[in-house]
Design an enzyme around this catalytic site. Structure first.
Site, PDB file in Angstrom:
ATOM      1  N   GLU A 247       0.634  -1.148  -0.122  1.00  0.00           N
ATOM      2  CA  GLU A 247      -0.133  -0.018   0.122  1.00  0.00           C
ATOM      3  C   GLU A 247       0.890   1.105  -0.038  1.00  0.00           C
ATOM      4  OE1 GLU A 247      -2.797   0.424   3.194  1.00  0.00           O
ATOM      5  OE2 GLU A 247      -3.305  -1.647   3.042  1.00  0.00           O
ATOM      6  N   GLU A 299     -13.956   5.762  -0.176  1.00  0.00           N
ATOM      7  CA  GLU A 299     -14.934   4.835   0.658  1.00  0.00           C
ATOM      8  C   GLU A 299     -15.577   5.596   1.597  1.00  0.00           C
ATOM      9  OE1 GLU A 299     -13.196   0.863   0.993  1.00  0.00           O
ATOM     10  OE2 GLU A 299     -11.369   1.751   0.176  1.00  0.00           O
ATOM     11  N   LYS A 302     -15.429   4.432   5.536  1.00  0.00           N
ATOM     12  CA  LYS A 302     -14.383   4.427   6.324  1.00  0.00           C
ATOM     13  C   LYS A 302     -14.262   5.548   7.352  1.00  0.00           C
ATOM     14  CE  LYS A 302     -10.608   2.749   4.775  1.00  0.00           C
ATOM     15  NZ  LYS A 302      -9.311   2.283   4.119  1.00  0.00           N
ATOM     16  N   GLU A 307      -9.183   9.245   5.650  1.00  0.00           N
ATOM     17  CA  GLU A 307      -9.418   8.054   5.479  1.00  0.00           C
ATOM     18  C   GLU A 307     -10.226   7.641   4.225  1.00  0.00           C
ATOM     19  OE1 GLU A 307      -7.682   5.405   6.256  1.00  0.00           O
ATOM     20  OE2 GLU A 307      -6.470   6.344   7.970  1.00  0.00           O
TER      21      GLU A 307
END
Length: 360
Positions: A247, A299, A302, A307
């Site tokens: 990541e 997203e 999250k 985030e």
């Protein structure tokens, strides 16, 4: 179970479900596909989006049946995480592993694949063996396992992690499997902007910023990778264990002026270029360090803030940042006349080479 809890955070399976053809796109770098959003597109649409943009590798965080089914025949290589909640049961014995495999992985692997490799997670999970061809078992580490990382030569695992890592590195060396590491210059910069320069974190500096003995660092990404490498050397001297960046990314919103689409685009574009150059790091010059950008989508489930904003795309599949156009990819090769990809190419100016499928 404290040690098992540590392993639960880092164990994953790497598997390629592409049994016959090369990758659909031009880029040897993956993108993480998270699903913590209420408004994300269908897995089939996501797979087509990967193909349209030439993204050849995908990392998912659990064996999601809908995603794995959509990947059939796509030519996309997939890295699959084992959920933390499954690991305690898997540690009970081979029967539990076989059952997990048969439910979550076997249905999506070509049945003609032979059973040749025996991969055991050792020493802590040494009663677990996964017997399959072309399947690698490895671990993913975050920087929280490092007791020291600056300068990179002082890199060392925490005492708790050190007792585990010697066995893990020996296993990885014996099976020619990589160690996967999360590398986030963003968080280092955010936590100490007075001492960590933005140009150093964003790959935009061209002169040495940190001189660490014989090693000079012009970007923080390499420094973080080499801190892990130094820690690996101290833990077991596994110099033949490759590292893969599982990541890395930069959010486009959620934390004020340091998280804008422009800054996120600069980081991700330079990360892409840095990995594709295959120049390695100061401690491992010339090493091919593969990587995954985090993440495919913003997203909304999250935690609020940054985030939710690491995505390259919005849930409606429109780009947050024009990473691929900025990188200047002018050509794409498809291995069959994929209609969704060809439709998306209309008016793009990208030249495409289209293969004829074997069945035709």
């Amino acid at each position: 179970m404290a040690v098992l809890g540590c392993i639960a955070l880092i164990l994953c399976v790497i598997a390629s479900f592409d049994n016959h053809a090369g990758h659909v796109g031009a880029l040897d770098i993956g993108v993480c596909y998270g699903t913590l959003g209420s408004d994300l597109p269908s897995p089939a649409d996501v797979v087509n989006l990967y193909k349209q943009h030439g993204i050849a590798k995908m990392r998912i965080f659990n064996p999601n049946p809908a995603i794995l089914d959509a990947l059939r025949g796509s030519g996309i290589a997939v890295t699959i995480g084992i959920p933390n909640e499954d690991l305690e049961n898997l540690a009970t014995g081979q029967g539990a592993v076989d059952q997990w495999w048969n439910i979550n992985i076997a249905p999506y692997v070509d049945p003609s694949v032979g059973l040749k490799n025996v991969l055991a997670v050792m020493p802590l999970l040494n009663n677990i063996q996964i017997v399959r061809d072309r399947i690698k078992v490895t671990t993913v580490l975050s920087s929280s396992v490092l007791a020291s990382s600056y300068p990179p030569s002082t890199g060392a695992f925490t005492p708790e992690a050190s007792s585990t890592m010697a066995g893990i590195l020996a296993f990885l060396a014996s099976t020619d499997s990589p160690l996967m590491i999360n590398v986030y210059p963003y968080f280092a910069y955010k936590s100490d902007p007075g001492n960590v320069r933005l140009d150093y974190a964003q790959f935009t500096e061209t002169e040495t910023v940190v001189q660490d003995g014989a090693y000079g660092y012009v970007n923080l990404f390499d420094a973080i990778v080499d801190a892990f490498v130094a820690a690996m050397d101290k833990a077991g001297g596994a110099t033949n264990v490759r590292v893969v960046v599982s990541e890395s990314g930069w959010p486009s919103d959620g934390s004020g002026s340091i998280t804008t689409p422009e800054i996120a685009a600069t980081y991700n574009k330079n990360l892409l270029n840095h990995i594709l150059q295959k120049g390695g790091t100061p401690r491992r010059p010339g090493a091919n360090i593969e990587g995954f950008i985090f993440a495919m989508f913003n997203e909304n489930q999250k935690p609020a803030g940054e985030e939710q904003h690491f995505g390259l795309f919005y849930p409606n599949m429109q780009p947050v940042i024009n990473l691929y156009k900025e990188y200047g990819i002018g050509k794409m090769r498809l291995f069959d006349p994929d209609h969704a990809a060809l439709e998306a190419l209309r008016g793009s100016g990208i030249r495409v080479t289209v293969g004829i499928g074997n069945k035709d």
